[in-house]
Scaffold this motif. Structure first.
Motif, PDB file in Angstrom:
ATOM      1  N   PHE A  11       0.834  -1.193   0.000  1.00 22.49           N
ATOM      2  CA  PHE A  11       0.000   0.000   0.000  1.00 22.49           C
ATOM      3  C   PHE A  11       0.875   1.251   0.000  1.00 22.49           C
ATOM      4  CE2 PHE A  11      -2.790  -3.257   1.679  1.00 22.49           C
ATOM      5  CZ  PHE A  11      -4.026  -2.940   1.135  1.00 22.49           C
ATOM      6  N   TRP A  22      -3.242   3.268   6.003  1.00 18.44           N
ATOM      7  CA  TRP A  22      -3.746   1.949   5.624  1.00 18.44           C
ATOM      8  C   TRP A  22      -3.972   1.030   6.817  1.00 18.44           C
ATOM      9  CZ3 TRP A  22      -5.345   2.478   0.941  1.00 18.44           C
ATOM     10  CH2 TRP A  22      -4.662   3.304   0.047  1.00 18.44           C
ATOM     11  N   GLN A  25      -6.933  -1.353   6.413  1.00 21.70           N
ATOM     12  CA  GLN A  25      -6.731  -2.361   5.368  1.00 21.70           C
ATOM     13  C   GLN A  25      -5.720  -3.419   5.811  1.00 21.70           C
ATOM     14  OE1 GLN A  25      -7.190   1.085   4.452  1.00 21.70           O
ATOM     15  NE2 GLN A  25      -9.256   0.292   4.116  1.00 21.70           N
ATOM     16  N   SER A  28      -7.288  -5.898   8.236  1.00 19.57           N
ATOM     17  CA  SER A  28      -8.273  -6.803   7.641  1.00 19.57           C
ATOM     18  C   SER A  28      -7.667  -7.827   6.697  1.00 19.57           C
ATOM     19  CB  SER A  28      -9.327  -5.987   6.870  1.00 19.57           C
ATOM     20  OG  SER A  28     -10.072  -5.180   7.744  1.00 19.57           O
ATOM     21  N   LEU A  29      -6.556  -7.477   6.046  1.00 25.16           N
ATOM     22  CA  LEU A  29      -6.024  -8.323   4.976  1.00 25.16           C
ATOM     23  C   LEU A  29      -4.854  -9.201   5.398  1.00 25.16           C
ATOM     24  CD1 LEU A  29      -6.136  -5.703   2.077  1.00 25.16           C
ATOM     25  CD2 LEU A  29      -7.619  -7.699   2.324  1.00 25.16           C
ATOM     26  N   ASN A 221     -10.858   5.151   1.253  1.00 23.55           N
ATOM     27  CA  ASN A 221     -10.541   4.088   2.210  1.00 23.55           C
ATOM     28  C   ASN A 221     -10.836   4.519   3.651  1.00 23.55           C
ATOM     29  OD1 ASN A 221      -8.043   5.743   2.278  1.00 23.55           O
ATOM     30  ND2 ASN A 221      -7.299   4.125   3.632  1.00 23.55           N
ATOM     31  N   PRO A 225     -14.073   2.011   4.811  1.00 29.19           N
ATOM     32  CA  PRO A 225     -12.941   1.081   4.866  1.00 29.19           C
ATOM     33  C   PRO A 225     -13.298  -0.337   4.431  1.00 29.19           C
ATOM     34  CG  PRO A 225     -13.035   2.413   6.857  1.00 29.19           C
ATOM     35  CD  PRO A 225     -14.297   2.682   6.103  1.00 29.19           C
ATOM     36  N   GLU A 226     -14.471  -0.815   4.815  1.00 26.91           N
ATOM     37  CA  GLU A 226     -14.845  -2.190   4.471  1.00 26.91           C
ATOM     38  C   GLU A 226     -15.020  -2.354   2.975  1.00 26.91           C
ATOM     39  OE1 GLU A 226     -18.169  -3.567   6.697  1.00 26.91           O
ATOM     40  OE2 GLU A 226     -17.176  -3.319   8.635  1.00 26.91           O
ATOM     41  N   THR A 229     -11.545  -2.187   1.313  1.00 27.89           N
ATOM     42  CA  THR A 229     -10.789  -3.417   1.573  1.00 27.89           C
ATOM     43  C   THR A 229     -11.360  -4.579   0.781  1.00 27.89           C
ATOM     44  OG1 THR A 229     -10.264  -2.636   3.800  1.00 27.89           O
ATOM     45  CG2 THR A 229     -10.005  -4.997   3.376  1.00 27.89           C
ATOM     46  N   VAL A 232     -10.210  -4.452  -2.841  1.00 26.40           N
ATOM     47  CA  VAL A 232      -8.819  -4.899  -2.976  1.00 26.40           C
ATOM     48  C   VAL A 232      -8.735  -6.409  -2.818  1.00 26.40           C
ATOM     49  CG1 VAL A 232      -6.512  -4.785  -1.956  1.00 26.40           C
ATOM     50  CG2 VAL A 232      -7.872  -2.697  -2.211  1.00 26.40           C
ATOM     51  N   ARG A 233      -9.437  -6.960  -1.856  1.00 27.69           N
ATOM     52  CA  ARG A 233      -9.413  -8.413  -1.632  1.00 27.69           C
ATOM     53  C   ARG A 233      -9.927  -9.171  -2.867  1.00 27.69           C
ATOM     54  NH1 ARG A 233     -12.299  -8.454   2.555  1.00 27.69           N
ATOM     55  NH2 ARG A 233     -10.696  -8.705   4.170  1.00 27.69           N
TER      56      ARG A 233
END
Length: 243
Positions: A11, A22, A25, A28-29, A221, A225-226, A229, A232-233
């Motif tokens: 990121f 970030w 993110q 979460s990732l 973001n 945020p969800e 994210t 991106v996922r």
């Protein structure tokens, strides 16, 4: 998805911010992907380092290499998006995919005029005043768990003139022709300025698509945020499925 097959994700933050942008993110990732966030030159922990796009691309490349998982999905926001486009041009072998967030407007021509003016104005305002203004704004608009890492890291107002001075006049949709990987153009629905060229950017690349985050602005973001994210996922999983 296991770490063995998941693409690493790097990121790259936007103007005046830092890797702290970030935090949501990364949290979460990281269970599904090797992840890292960089401080660009002149920002965050690299506050004392002079800005240059060359240094920015070297920092992104170093982050990709540090994850030791092959080419990475690079996610760049605003200034970080343009730096990521430069990275894509200079380091095609290290790029598995690119997410451009709030970075699909041409920085050439008349569009750049107000940003040149703003870049010249910022040094005239005391940094502590700008800091207080930014702190209040972020805390008023967003939850603490989304923005506190950014606030703690401070703001790189001193770097803004040099950073945008180099980016302005340099990028337009033709930059997409140098990206040798799939691209997701991920914009806030209400970010009318920085998504102004998204159609042209998408047309310039055979594997690019546009996705909008409803009701989100330039800091998409932070706004959602969800949703950011999740986009991106899903894109990272598409890269994995494509081999």
């Amino acid at each position: 998805m296991t770490a063995a097959v998941a693409p690493p994700i790097v990121f790259v933050h936007g103007t005046r911010f830092s890797a702290g942008q970030w935090s949501a993110q990364l949290a979460s990732l990281r269970t599904d992907f090797p992840v890292a966030a960089v401080d660009l030159p002149g920002h965050g922990a690299r506050s004392g380092q002079p800005w240059s796009l060359t240094s920015a691309t070297e920092i992104i490349a170093s982050a990709v290499d540090s994850l030791d998982s092959g080419p990475a999905l690079v996610v760049g926001h605003s200034l970080g998006g343009y730096a990521s486009l430069e990275f894509a041009r200079r380091c095609p072998g290290r790029l598995r995919g690119l997410v451009l967030a709030g970075a699909s407007a041409s920085t050439r021509g008349a569009w750049a005029t107000p940003y040149r003016w703003a870049a010249g104005l910022v040094p005239r305002v005391p940094a502590d005043r700008l800091t207080r203004m930014n702190d209040r704004l972020l805390r008023r608009l967003y939850p603490a768990d989304v923005v506190e890492a950014t606030i703690r890291s401070g703001y790189a107002f001193h770097t803004l003139p040099a950073a945008w001075g180099e980016v302005l006049g340099r990028f337009d949709a033709n930059a997409m022709r140098h990206v040798a990987a799939p691209v997701l153009i991920l914009n806030g629905e209400k970010d009318t300025v920085f998504r102004s060229g998204e159609a042209a950017f998408a047309r310039a690349h055979p594997q690019a698509r546009v996705e909008l985050i409803p009701r989100a602005r330039h800091l998409s973001n932070f706004d959602d945020p969800e949703a950011f994210t999740d986009a991106v996922r899903r894109f990272a999983r598409e890269l994995t499925a494509a081999g």
